[in-house]
Design a protein around this motif. Structure first.
Motif, PDB file in Angstrom:
ATOM      1  N   ALA A  10       0.823  -1.201   0.000  1.00 44.50           N
ATOM      2  CA  ALA A  10       0.000   0.000   0.000  1.00 44.50           C
ATOM      3  C   ALA A  10       0.854   1.246   0.000  1.00 44.50           C
ATOM      4  N   ALA A  11       0.636   2.126  -0.979  1.00 46.33           N
ATOM      5  CA  ALA A  11       1.349   3.383  -1.029  1.00 46.33           C
ATOM      6  C   ALA A  11       0.587   4.415  -0.208  1.00 46.33           C
ATOM      7  N   ASN A  12       1.252   5.512   0.166  1.00 47.84           N
ATOM      8  CA  ASN A  12       0.599   6.566   0.914  1.00 47.84           C
ATOM      9  C   ASN A  12       1.115   7.905   0.432  1.00 47.84           C
ATOM     10  N   VAL A  13       0.428   8.953   0.848  1.00 50.30           N
ATOM     11  CA  VAL A  13       0.731  10.286   0.340  1.00 50.30           C
ATOM     12  C   VAL A  13       2.122  10.746   0.750  1.00 50.30           C
ATOM     13  N   TRP A  14       2.600  10.268   1.896  1.00 51.80           N
ATOM     14  CA  TRP A  14       3.924  10.691   2.345  1.00 51.80           C
ATOM     15  C   TRP A  14       5.029  10.207   1.407  1.00 51.80           C
ATOM     16  N   THR A  15       4.811   9.117   0.752  1.00 53.43           N
ATOM     17  CA  THR A  15       5.780   8.636  -0.236  1.00 53.43           C
ATOM     18  C   THR A  15       5.519   9.229  -1.611  1.00 53.43           C
ATOM     19  N   TRP A  16       4.224   9.410  -1.945  1.00 51.71           N
ATOM     20  CA  TRP A  16       3.894   9.836  -3.301  1.00 51.71           C
ATOM     21  C   TRP A  16       4.294  11.284  -3.594  1.00 51.71           C
ATOM     22  N   TRP A  17       4.198  12.199  -2.607  1.00 50.51           N
ATOM     23  CA  TRP A  17       4.477  13.590  -2.977  1.00 50.51           C
ATOM     24  C   TRP A  17       5.952  13.817  -3.317  1.00 50.51           C
ATOM     25  N   PRO A  18       6.933  13.320  -2.537  1.00 49.91           N
ATOM     26  CA  PRO A  18       8.318  13.488  -2.988  1.00 49.91           C
ATOM     27  C   PRO A  18       8.631  12.666  -4.230  1.00 49.91           C
ATOM     28  N   ALA A  19       7.967  11.508  -4.363  1.00 48.19           N
ATOM     29  CA  ALA A  19       8.173  10.700  -5.561  1.00 48.19           C
ATOM     30  C   ALA A  19       7.676  11.432  -6.805  1.00 48.19           C
ATOM     31  N   ALA A  52      15.712  10.805  -2.652  1.00 48.60           N
ATOM     32  CA  ALA A  52      16.195  10.410  -1.326  1.00 48.60           C
ATOM     33  C   ALA A  52      15.107  10.574  -0.274  1.00 48.60           C
ATOM     34  N   LEU A  53      14.366  11.681  -0.352  1.00 46.04           N
ATOM     35  CA  LEU A  53      13.298  11.928   0.612  1.00 46.04           C
ATOM     36  C   LEU A  53      12.210  10.861   0.501  1.00 46.04           C
ATOM     37  N   ALA A  54      11.878  10.484  -0.725  1.00 41.59           N
ATOM     38  CA  ALA A  54      10.879   9.429  -0.919  1.00 41.59           C
ATOM     39  C   ALA A  54      11.351   8.116  -0.314  1.00 41.59           C
ATOM     40  N   LEU A  55      12.637   7.803  -0.475  1.00 49.79           N
ATOM     41  CA  LEU A  55      13.182   6.571   0.094  1.00 49.79           C
ATOM     42  C   LEU A  55      13.131   6.598   1.619  1.00 49.79           C
ATOM     43  N   VAL A  56      13.476   7.754   2.201  1.00 51.88           N
ATOM     44  CA  VAL A  56      13.450   7.875   3.659  1.00 51.88           C
ATOM     45  C   VAL A  56      12.034   7.684   4.184  1.00 51.88           C
ATOM     46  N   TYR A  57      11.065   8.351   3.555  1.00 51.94           N
ATOM     47  CA  TYR A  57       9.672   8.202   3.978  1.00 51.94           C
ATOM     48  C   TYR A  57       9.211   6.759   3.844  1.00 51.94           C
ATOM     49  N   ASP A  58       9.629   6.116   2.763  1.00 43.27           N
ATOM     50  CA  ASP A  58       9.180   4.755   2.505  1.00 43.27           C
ATOM     51  C   ASP A  58       9.774   3.785   3.515  1.00 43.27           C
ATOM     52  N   VAL A  59      11.104   3.782   3.650  1.00 43.92           N
ATOM     53  CA  VAL A  59      11.772   2.829   4.530  1.00 43.92           C
ATOM     54  C   VAL A  59      11.379   3.056   5.986  1.00 43.92           C
ATOM     55  N   ALA A  60      11.183   4.331   6.363  1.00 46.76           N
ATOM     56  CA  ALA A  60      10.783   4.639   7.736  1.00 46.76           C
ATOM     57  C   ALA A  60       9.327   4.296   7.997  1.00 46.76           C
ATOM     58  N   GLY A  61       8.553   4.016   6.958  1.00 48.70           N
ATOM     59  CA  GLY A  61       7.149   3.664   7.128  1.00 48.70           C
ATOM     60  C   GLY A  61       6.289   4.846   7.534  1.00 48.70           C
ATOM     61  N   VAL A  62       6.685   6.071   7.106  1.00 52.29           N
ATOM     62  CA  VAL A  62       5.914   7.260   7.462  1.00 52.29           C
ATOM     63  C   VAL A  62       4.517   7.173   6.847  1.00 52.29           C
ATOM     64  N   GLY A  63       3.499   7.375   7.655  1.00 54.47           N
ATOM     65  CA  GLY A  63       2.117   7.334   7.179  1.00 54.47           C
ATOM     66  C   GLY A  63       1.509   5.956   7.148  1.00 54.47           C
ATOM     67  N   ALA A  69      10.948  -0.495  10.442  1.00 57.18           N
ATOM     68  CA  ALA A  69      11.552  -0.421   9.124  1.00 57.18           C
ATOM     69  C   ALA A  69      10.667  -1.115   8.100  1.00 57.18           C
ATOM     70  N   ARG A  70      10.648  -0.570   6.888  1.00 59.77           N
ATOM     71  CA  ARG A  70       9.828  -1.130   5.813  1.00 59.77           C
ATOM     72  C   ARG A  70      10.676  -1.194   4.552  1.00 59.77           C
ATOM     73  N   PHE A  71      10.556  -2.300   3.843  1.00 64.78           N
ATOM     74  CA  PHE A  71      11.350  -2.443   2.625  1.00 64.78           C
ATOM     75  C   PHE A  71      10.725  -3.490   1.732  1.00 64.78           C
ATOM     76  N   GLY A  72      11.146  -3.528   0.454  1.00 68.52           N
ATOM     77  CA  GLY A  72      10.635  -4.482  -0.505  1.00 68.52           C
ATOM     78  C   GLY A  72      11.470  -4.444  -1.771  1.00 68.52           C
TER      79      GLY A  72
END
Length: 279
Positions: A10-19, A52-63, A69-72
């Motif tokens: 599941a994607a979220n807005v915290w990852t999508w906006w920097p992406a 980089a910001l998108a990666l940080v938000y994603d791996v940190a599981g923000v939102g 930690a989150r990864f795939g």
């Protein structure tokens, strides 16, 4: 890598906006910039920063629900491309490489939205405090081998042009503006560095998994990771002891890199996308 991580899909807005910002900036990096190349170069740098910001938000599981930690598979690809772009940015301060810039921008345009769409599974209980370091070392090794593959492709292209002109091997210059022998040394310095980091990642993964019941498994990730490590070990030994050069050496590099891709990215893609399983 040896240790599995998972995917929640599941994607979220915290990852999508920097992406989204990174994607737009990478599109700018594809635009011909004339003699100075200033606009596309700035686009690549801006894209790299928001990437980089998108990666940080994603791996940190923000939102995401829960913490940890989150990864795939997709963030692994995205982080690898991000690291290779960083290497390119350092090199391009000395020698402009517009063709390479466009190639990397295209790769980034593929992996950034992919990572936002498939962000991975949050793992609130990692099982060991050393696991994040294991993951980090694994991704750094991916980036170093990715940079090695990029340079090997340029080395092979330069050698093909020289062979077509009947030039002696080692003569002339490659696409980096460097003599071929220096380009070759640079390529395999990335291999050496990647091998050291990969060895540390595997040793840490083995030590952590053996100390944590249920983490060690002889699965495809373990097998492909060890096969990739063995391939790079053979390549380094062949260069040191047998003087492997040119296409023979780069073919071993491509095989080793391919095995590492299958070890984590390929296996996680099958589980997360085709089978829709987190583990």
């Amino acid at each position: 890598m040896i240790l599995p991580i998972g995917s929640d899909g599941a994607a979220n807005v915290w990852t999508w906006w920097p992406a989204s910002v990174a994607t737009l900036a990478y599109i700018v990096a594809l635009v011909p910039g004339g003699a100075t190349q200033r606009v596309p170069n700035v686009g690549l740098v801006v894209g790299w920063l928001f990437h980089a910001l998108a990666l940080v938000y994603d791996v940190a599981g923000v939102g995401a629900e829960g913490s940890g930690a989150r990864f795939g598979f997709a963030p692994a690809m995205s982080a690898t491309v991000w690291l290779v772009i960083g290497v390119h940015e350092v090199e391009s301060r000395l020698l402009p490489l517009p063709g390479v810039r466009r190639l990397l921008a295209v790769a980034a345009l593929l992996v950034v939205p992919l990572a936002a769409a498939f962000p991975g599974e949050v793992r609130p209980q990692a099982g060991s405090g050393w696991l994040p370091l294991h993951w980090l070392l694994g991704i750094v090794s991916y980036g170093l081998f990715g940079a090695a593959v990029l340079h090997a492709l340029m080395l092979d292209a330069a050698e093909r042009r020289l062979r077509a002109k009947a030039a002696p091997l080692g003569g002339g210059t490659g696409p980096l503006g460097l003599p071929l022998l220096r380009l070759e040394r640079l390529t395999f310095r990335f291999v050496d560095a990647g091998f050291v980091v990969l060895s540390l990642a595997l040793l840490l993964g083995v030590a952590t998994s053996l100390g944590t019941p249920g983490l060690w498994r002889w699965d495809h990730k373990t097998v492909f990771s060890l096969l990739g490590w063995a391939t790079f070990a053979a390549l380094i030994a062949g260069r040191r002891l047998q003087g492997w050069r040119g296409r023979r050496a780069t073919r071993w590099l491509y095989v080793g890199a391919g095995l590492l891709v299958l070890a984590y990215v390929g296996s996680r893609f099958v589980l997360e996308v085709l089978l829709m399983r987190g583990r």
